[in-house]
Design an enzyme around this catalytic site. Structure first.
Site, mmCIF file in Angstrom:
data_model
loop_
_atom_site.group_PDB
_atom_site.id
_atom_site.type_symbol
_atom_site.label_atom_id
_atom_site.label_comp_id
_atom_site.label_asym_id
_atom_site.label_seq_id
_atom_site.Cartn_x
_atom_site.Cartn_y
_atom_site.Cartn_z
ATOM 1 N N SER A 133 0.858 -1.189 0.000
ATOM 2 C CA SER A 133 0.000 0.000 0.000
ATOM 3 C C SER A 133 0.893 1.237 0.000
ATOM 4 O O SER A 133 2.055 1.158 0.418
ATOM 5 C CB SER A 133 -0.849 0.009 1.273
ATOM 6 O OG SER A 133 -1.551 1.223 1.402
ATOM 7 N N TYR A 146 -1.551 0.408 10.833
ATOM 8 C CA TYR A 146 -1.633 -0.089 9.451
ATOM 9 C C TYR A 146 -0.364 0.248 8.673
ATOM 10 O O TYR A 146 0.171 -0.604 7.959
ATOM 11 C CB TYR A 146 -2.870 0.518 8.775
ATOM 12 C CG TYR A 146 -3.126 0.028 7.362
ATOM 13 C CD1 TYR A 146 -3.274 -1.333 7.074
ATOM 14 C CD2 TYR A 146 -3.261 0.930 6.299
ATOM 15 C CE1 TYR A 146 -3.534 -1.785 5.781
ATOM 16 C CE2 TYR A 146 -3.526 0.494 5.005
ATOM 17 C CZ TYR A 146 -3.655 -0.868 4.752
ATOM 18 O OH TYR A 146 -3.904 -1.295 3.464
HETATM 19 P P1 NDP Z 1 -11.309 -6.057 1.357
HETATM 20 O O1 NDP Z 1 -11.611 -5.806 2.800
HETATM 21 O O2 NDP Z 1 -12.403 -5.975 0.356
HETATM 22 O O3 NDP Z 1 -10.628 -7.504 1.178
HETATM 23 C C1 NDP Z 1 -9.800 -8.071 2.122
HETATM 24 C C2 NDP Z 1 -9.721 -9.551 1.799
HETATM 25 O O4 NDP Z 1 -8.807 -10.174 2.695
HETATM 26 C C3 NDP Z 1 -11.065 -10.261 1.952
HETATM 27 O O5 NDP Z 1 -11.247 -11.114 0.855
HETATM 28 C C4 NDP Z 1 -10.897 -11.065 3.227
HETATM 29 O O6 NDP Z 1 -11.654 -12.259 3.108
HETATM 30 C C5 NDP Z 1 -9.411 -11.353 3.201
HETATM 31 N N1 NDP Z 1 -8.881 -11.680 4.502
HETATM 32 C C6 NDP Z 1 -8.844 -10.902 5.615
HETATM 33 N N2 NDP Z 1 -8.293 -11.575 6.631
HETATM 34 C C7 NDP Z 1 -7.975 -12.804 6.146
HETATM 35 C C8 NDP Z 1 -7.390 -13.965 6.715
HETATM 36 N N3 NDP Z 1 -7.020 -14.001 8.018
HETATM 37 N N4 NDP Z 1 -7.212 -15.050 5.944
HETATM 38 C C9 NDP Z 1 -7.585 -15.038 4.636
HETATM 39 N N5 NDP Z 1 -8.141 -13.970 4.039
HETATM 40 C C10 NDP Z 1 -8.327 -12.877 4.803
HETATM 41 O O7 NDP Z 1 -10.140 -5.064 0.995
HETATM 42 P P2 NDP Z 1 -9.428 -4.660 -0.372
HETATM 43 O O8 NDP Z 1 -9.798 -5.567 -1.472
HETATM 44 O O9 NDP Z 1 -9.607 -3.210 -0.526
HETATM 45 O O10 NDP Z 1 -7.916 -4.902 0.053
HETATM 46 C C11 NDP Z 1 -7.133 -5.978 -0.420
HETATM 47 C C12 NDP Z 1 -5.672 -5.704 -0.085
HETATM 48 O O11 NDP Z 1 -5.303 -4.448 -0.653
HETATM 49 C C13 NDP Z 1 -5.359 -5.610 1.403
HETATM 50 O O12 NDP Z 1 -4.076 -6.179 1.632
HETATM 51 C C14 NDP Z 1 -5.307 -4.106 1.638
HETATM 52 O O13 NDP Z 1 -4.515 -3.789 2.755
HETATM 53 C C15 NDP Z 1 -4.711 -3.640 0.342
HETATM 54 N N6 NDP Z 1 -4.944 -2.247 -0.015
HETATM 55 C C16 NDP Z 1 -6.213 -1.735 -0.123
HETATM 56 C C17 NDP Z 1 -6.390 -0.387 -0.470
HETATM 57 C C18 NDP Z 1 -7.737 0.252 -0.543
HETATM 58 O O14 NDP Z 1 -7.803 1.495 -0.585
HETATM 59 N N7 NDP Z 1 -8.821 -0.482 -0.602
HETATM 60 C C19 NDP Z 1 -5.249 0.475 -0.745
HETATM 61 C C20 NDP Z 1 -3.973 -0.170 -0.642
HETATM 62 C C21 NDP Z 1 -3.844 -1.482 -0.299
HETATM 63 P P3 NDP Z 1 -12.367 -13.080 4.289
HETATM 64 O O15 NDP Z 1 -12.914 -12.068 5.259
HETATM 65 O O16 NDP Z 1 -13.415 -13.871 3.563
HETATM 66 O O17 NDP Z 1 -11.286 -13.952 4.868
#
Ligand code: NDP
Length: 247
Positions: A133, A146
């Site tokens: 990020s 974070y």
């Molecule tokens: P979401 O919250 O939509 O997605 C997060 C995903 O991570 C979900 O599919 C969730 O699935 C999964 N997840 C969380 N914890 C676990 C775990 N313990 N084991 C397996 N899966 C897990 O967020 P985004 O799609 O926006 O973010 C995706 C990535 O991008 C993250 O790493 C985030 O930090 C990064 N990011 C996002 C930005 C933004 O502005 N949105 C900007 C920069 C980086 P489930 O709950 O089903 O396990």
């Protein structure tokens, strides 16, 4: 017959992960969709002809089970599972939130990588993309839990690249800025819709999950000798982390 290329995408149940699984499937990969919510990844896997694997990246046993399903050979790993919990200043930091952020963004990434590395090496041309990020590049008030975790994602990526210098595996990081996904800010603010929406207020065109999926697909489909070390990607409106045009 040539063997179909394979990819693992963690956090495939929503946002960037789901979009990346779709994009990689579109590029011809068989995608293992990994996340904790079974229903969502099962629906996605059915849609794209992939395989759903219920996985908690913070659990070593769960990650070993994922590796067993993937088998002996893997072409691409996208370590996307992650997220932010809370926006409290250091003075009011919630220790559990900080632990959870380190656990999913750093430990989880390490556990999945460690378990799948032999299969990536066995492919002869493996590729890892870690989803970091811009929070792993800067500091902002309230963000330390974070930003510390995402700086961790960046440094683990750099370290792994050094350690794998003689191995046939590319090690890359994508660092997105503001991406409007359904759940990221909702998770951060524990379901507070108004607070979540305020993050994107007035921003006509934040990035969307498909923009990041497109970039990741581009990174992994470069020739095997091309390592995109780090790709910072922001919406045009986000000139810098704090300087966002809200028209
Ligand atoms: P979401 O919250 O939509 O997605 C997060 C995903 O991570 C979900 O599919 C969730 O699935 C999964 N997840 C969380 N914890 C676990 C775990 N313990 N084991 C397996 N899966 C897990 O967020 P985004 O799609 O926006 O973010 C995706 C990535 O991008 C993250 O790493 C985030 O930090 C990064 N990011 C996002 C930005 C933004 O502005 N949105 C900007 C920069 C980086 P489930 O709950 O089903 O396990």
């Amino acid at each position: 017959m040539t063997q179909q290329l394979t990819a693992v995408v963690t956090g495939a149940s929503s946002g960037i992960g789901a979009a990346t699984a779709r994009a990689l499937a579109g590029a011809g990969y068989h995608v293992f969709c990994a996340a904790r919510r079974a229903e969502r990844i099962e629906a996605l896997a059915a849609e794209i002809g992939g395989t759903a694997v219920v996985t908690d990246v913070t659990s070593q046993q769960s990650v070993e089970d994922l590796a067993a399903v993937v088998g002996e050979r893997l072409d691409v790993l996208v370590n996307n599972a992650g997220g932010a919990f809370g926006l409290a200043p250091v003075a009011q930091a919630d220790t559990d939130d900080w632990r959870r952020m380190y656990d999913v963004n750093v430990i989880g990434l390490m556990q999945v990588t460690r378990a799948l590395l032999p299969a990536l090496v066995a492919s002869g041309a493996g590729a890892i993309v870690n989803v970091g990020s811009t929070a792993g590049r800067i500091a902002y008030e309230g963000g330390a839990g974070y930003t510390a975790a995402k700086h961790g994602t960046k440094v683990v990526t750099e370290t792994l690249r050094l350690e794998l210098w003689d191995q046939p595996v590319r090690v890359m990081e994508i660092a997105p800025g503001m991406v409007r996904t359904e759940e990221f800010s909702l998770v951060r603010f524990e379901g507070d819709q108004a607070r979540a929406e305020a993050v994107y207020e007035g921003v006509a065109e934040p990035l969307v999950a498909e923009d990041i999926a497109d970039a990741i697909t581009w990174m992994v489909t470069r020739p095997a000798h091309v390592n995109v070390d780090s790709l910072v990607i922001k919406p045009r409106a986000q000139a810098a982390q704090h300087k966002v045009y809200r028209g």
